[in-house]
Write an enzyme that holds these catalytic residues in place. Structure first.
Site, PDB file in Angstrom:
ATOM      1  N   HIS A 136      -2.725   7.341   2.455  1.00  0.00           N
ATOM      2  CA  HIS A 136      -3.235   6.068   1.931  1.00  0.00           C
ATOM      3  C   HIS A 136      -4.547   5.767   2.631  1.00  0.00           C
ATOM      4  CE1 HIS A 136      -3.908   1.943   1.124  1.00  0.00           C
ATOM      5  NE2 HIS A 136      -3.548   1.531   2.321  1.00  0.00           N
ATOM      6  N   ASN A 186     -10.218   0.297   0.673  1.00  0.00           N
ATOM      7  CA  ASN A 186      -8.757   0.373   0.583  1.00  0.00           C
ATOM      8  C   ASN A 186      -8.351  -0.219  -0.768  1.00  0.00           C
ATOM      9  OD1 ASN A 186      -5.999  -0.227   0.715  1.00  0.00           O
ATOM     10  ND2 ASN A 186      -6.049  -0.673   2.905  1.00  0.00           N
ATOM     11  N   CYS A 222       0.810  -1.222   0.000  1.00  0.00           N
ATOM     12  CA  CYS A 222       0.000   0.000   0.000  1.00  0.00           C
ATOM     13  C   CYS A 222       0.845   1.275   0.000  1.00  0.00           C
ATOM     14  CB  CYS A 222      -0.973  -0.013   1.174  1.00  0.00           C
ATOM     15  SG  CYS A 222      -2.202  -1.325   1.036  1.00  0.00           S
TER      16      CYS A 222
HETATM   17  N1  COA Z   1     -17.924  -8.502  10.699  1.00  0.00           N
HETATM   18  C1  COA Z   1     -18.293  -8.817  11.952  1.00  0.00           C
HETATM   19  N2  COA Z   1     -17.417  -9.236  12.873  1.00  0.00           N
HETATM   20  C2  COA Z   1     -16.122  -9.329  12.497  1.00  0.00           C
HETATM   21  C3  COA Z   1     -15.691  -9.014  11.213  1.00  0.00           C
HETATM   22  C4  COA Z   1     -16.649  -8.597  10.291  1.00  0.00           C
HETATM   23  N3  COA Z   1     -16.352  -8.265   9.018  1.00  0.00           N
HETATM   24  N4  COA Z   1     -14.360  -9.200  11.138  1.00  0.00           N
HETATM   25  C5  COA Z   1     -13.972  -9.620  12.346  1.00  0.00           C
HETATM   26  N5  COA Z   1     -15.041  -9.695  13.144  1.00  0.00           N
HETATM   27  C6  COA Z   1     -15.088 -10.127  14.537  1.00  0.00           C
HETATM   28  C7  COA Z   1     -13.948 -11.016  14.928  1.00  0.00           C
HETATM   29  O1  COA Z   1     -14.189 -12.347  14.571  1.00  0.00           O
HETATM   30  C8  COA Z   1     -13.901 -10.796  16.420  1.00  0.00           C
HETATM   31  O2  COA Z   1     -14.866 -11.603  17.007  1.00  0.00           O
HETATM   32  P1  COA Z   1     -14.596 -12.294  18.435  1.00  0.00           P
HETATM   33  O3  COA Z   1     -14.380 -11.146  19.396  1.00  0.00           O
HETATM   34  O4  COA Z   1     -15.840 -13.051  18.686  1.00  0.00           O
HETATM   35  O5  COA Z   1     -13.377 -13.135  18.249  1.00  0.00           O
HETATM   36  C9  COA Z   1     -14.310  -9.351  16.565  1.00  0.00           C
HETATM   37  O6  COA Z   1     -14.992  -8.981  15.370  1.00  0.00           O
HETATM   38  C10 COA Z   1     -13.146  -8.448  16.744  1.00  0.00           C
HETATM   39  O7  COA Z   1     -12.199  -8.845  15.761  1.00  0.00           O
HETATM   40  P2  COA Z   1     -10.898  -8.089  15.591  1.00  0.00           P
HETATM   41  O8  COA Z   1     -10.087  -8.653  14.474  1.00  0.00           O
HETATM   42  O9  COA Z   1     -10.266  -7.956  16.935  1.00  0.00           O
HETATM   43  O10 COA Z   1     -11.490  -6.708  15.106  1.00  0.00           O
HETATM   44  P3  COA Z   1     -10.813  -5.311  15.143  1.00  0.00           P
HETATM   45  O11 COA Z   1     -11.554  -4.424  16.043  1.00  0.00           O
HETATM   46  O12 COA Z   1      -9.345  -5.417  15.261  1.00  0.00           O
HETATM   47  O13 COA Z   1     -11.147  -4.811  13.687  1.00  0.00           O
HETATM   48  C11 COA Z   1     -10.043  -4.535  11.610  1.00  0.00           C
HETATM   49  C12 COA Z   1     -10.670  -5.515  12.575  1.00  0.00           C
HETATM   50  C13 COA Z   1      -9.449  -5.337  10.464  1.00  0.00           C
HETATM   51  C14 COA Z   1     -11.159  -3.632  11.059  1.00  0.00           C
HETATM   52  C15 COA Z   1      -8.997  -3.696  12.354  1.00  0.00           C
HETATM   53  O14 COA Z   1      -8.064  -4.521  12.993  1.00  0.00           O
HETATM   54  C16 COA Z   1      -8.280  -2.772  11.463  1.00  0.00           C
HETATM   55  O15 COA Z   1      -8.802  -1.778  11.040  1.00  0.00           O
HETATM   56  N6  COA Z   1      -6.997  -3.095  11.133  1.00  0.00           N
HETATM   57  C17 COA Z   1      -6.228  -2.370  10.182  1.00  0.00           C
HETATM   58  C18 COA Z   1      -6.600  -2.880   8.829  1.00  0.00           C
HETATM   59  C19 COA Z   1      -6.138  -1.975   7.745  1.00  0.00           C
HETATM   60  O16 COA Z   1      -6.603  -0.887   7.598  1.00  0.00           O
HETATM   61  N7  COA Z   1      -5.198  -2.462   6.969  1.00  0.00           N
HETATM   62  C20 COA Z   1      -4.693  -1.768   5.877  1.00  0.00           C
HETATM   63  C21 COA Z   1      -3.334  -1.254   6.200  1.00  0.00           C
HETATM   64  S1  COA Z   1      -2.537  -0.816   4.703  1.00  0.00           S
END
Ligand code: COA
Length: 381
Positions: free
Chosen positions: A279, A309, A137
């Site tokens: 980004h 993204n 990215c």
């Molecule tokens: N819908 C509903 N629930 C979801 C889900 C979705 N699409 N994706 C994950 N979950 C659930 C998980 O299974 C987890 O459930 P659990 O508590 O029962 O185990 C819960 O939501 C929390 O999951 P988690 O992975 O801890 O979520 P989070 O708050 O970290 O959010 C992201 C996930 C990916 C949105 C977040 O980590 C994030 O924004 N990361 C950066 C990603 C990004 O922008 N990357 C690009 C960089 S270039």
């Protein structure tokens, strides 16, 4: 052979974004002169994803700020997106030929050869140097540095840089964490030789990497480390994987530090930045970085709500949208910052030139970052 130098710009106002020699002497610099974005017409809404994944529009919007993304049709590849954006960027610049084409992508058409020569061929860029840049990215900012370097080194006078990604090809459609984040698209810029004190001069790059974070964003199989032998590679290893929480924290820290490094190098104060164009990772990351830098939300350009993204395409897509809507206007000071797999990060600065940007085929919306950032990382589960 490089084409003839374009005539100098009539604007002699100081625009201290390009590289400067001691004593403020003008130097040869790469100057932005063309801009375009393109997204495939097919829109995939959060509600459509929710029909086959255990997720919801409300969850996706709250965690990422994303409302929809665009996907290619079956059979379409990154070069198809790149050609559309590249053609429009050349039209925007009013030129038909360049000396070099750089394609920044994580999703090349094939492992070998690079995608850029094919794109150059399809755009009729006869004999142009053509190569890919792979920095996930951060690819567009790394590509800008590469393209600008070709110009300042005297290797080229006009370069087309395209950031293009087809994440729908590498994200597992059944992986609800990643399938909601990424979309397909392409954005492109044309750079020409000019001087460091004119509008559009690109400079004060900060680039960095930390390979210790290789596994945080990864497609494990398919390269020379873990080969794609049929029957031996798991479904997970064939697809894009991301450790979301760790990436979230790295993204904020690295983007903030990189943005500050570019500002310091240029002797710009944060409050002199008219537009921060990061980004488009997700809305909460953008808000957190803007907060960390002390930038008011309205100065942070975001179109992640409408395109998701889009990897290496995200910054030029956001720029094309914002410029077409006159959110960014000539003379405005612009800070670009990216973060991606590798880990990689990068920033650079420019004063906005007079441009005729070509917008994406489907309208997208530029909104200031508005979603509140939670402290201490993503969702505190
Ligand atoms: N819908 C509903 N629930 C979801 C889900 C979705 N699409 N994706 C994950 N979950 C659930 C998980 O299974 C987890 O459930 P659990 O508590 O029962 O185990 C819960 O939501 C929390 O999951 P988690 O992975 O801890 O979520 P989070 O708050 O970290 O959010 C992201 C996930 C990916 C949105 C977040 O980590 C994030 O924004 N990361 C950066 C990603 C990004 O922008 N990357 C690009 C960089 S270039």
């Amino acid at each position: 052979m490089p084409s003839a130098d374009p005539p100098p710009e009539p604007d002699d106002r100081p625009h201290p974004s390009g590289p400067r020699a001691a004593g403020g002497r003008r130097e040869r610099a790469a100057v932005l002169c063309g801009l375009a974005g393109w997204v495939p017409p097919r829109i995939v809404t959060n509600d459509e994803l929710s029909q086959r994944l255990d997720t919801s529009d409300e969850w996706i919007r709250t965690r990422t700020g994303i409302g929809q993304r665009h996907f290619v049709e079956p059979g379409q590849a990154t070069s198809d997106l790149a050609v559309e954006a590249g053609r429009r960027a050349l039209e925007s610049a009013g030129i038909a030929q360049v000396d070099a084409l750089v394609v920044a992508t994580t999703t090349p058409d094939r492992s070998c050869p690079a995608t850029a020569p094919l794109v150059a061929h399809r755009l009729g860029l006869t004999g142009a140097a053509a190569f890919d840049v792979s920095a996930v990215c951060t690819g567009f900012v790394y590509g800008l540095a590469s393209a600008a370097g070709l110009i300042t080194a005297g290797v080229a006078t006009r370069v087309l840089l395209i950031g293009a990604d087809t994440y729908s090809a590498i994200v597992d459609p059944d992986d609800r964490t990643n399938a909601i984040i990424f979309g397909d698209g392409a954005g492109a810029v044309v750079l020409r030789a000019g001087h460091s004190e004119e509008p559009g001069a690109i400079g004060h790059f900060d680039l960095g990497s930390d390979g210790a974070g290789e596994e945080l964003i990864i497609v494990a199989a398919g390269g020379s480390r873990q080969r794609s032998t049929p029957g031996e590679v798991s479904r997970a290893d064939r697809h894009f994987a991301m450790q979301g929480k760790a990436v979230y924290r790295h993204a904020i820290t690295r983007m903030s530090a990189s943005a500050r490094a570019s500002l310091t190098a240029a002797d710009w104060k944060v409050d002199e930045v008219d537009h921060f164009v990061p980004h488009q990772a997700n809305q909460r990351i953008l808000r957190a970085v803007a907060d960390d830098l002390g930038l008011p939300p309205e100065r942070c350009v975001s179109n992640v709500e409408s395109v998701g993204n889009t990897g290496a395409a995200s910054i030029p897509l956001a720029l094309a949208d914002a410029a077409a809507r006159k959110v960014i206007e000539p003379g405005d000071r612009v800070l670009l910052t990216a973060f991606g797999g590798g880990l990689t990060w990068g920033s650079c600065l420019l004063s906005w030139p007079t441009l005729a940007p070509r917008t994406p085929s489907a309208p997208t919306t530029v909104t200031p970052v508005s979603a509140p950032a939670e402290e201490g990382g993503p969702h505190a589960s």
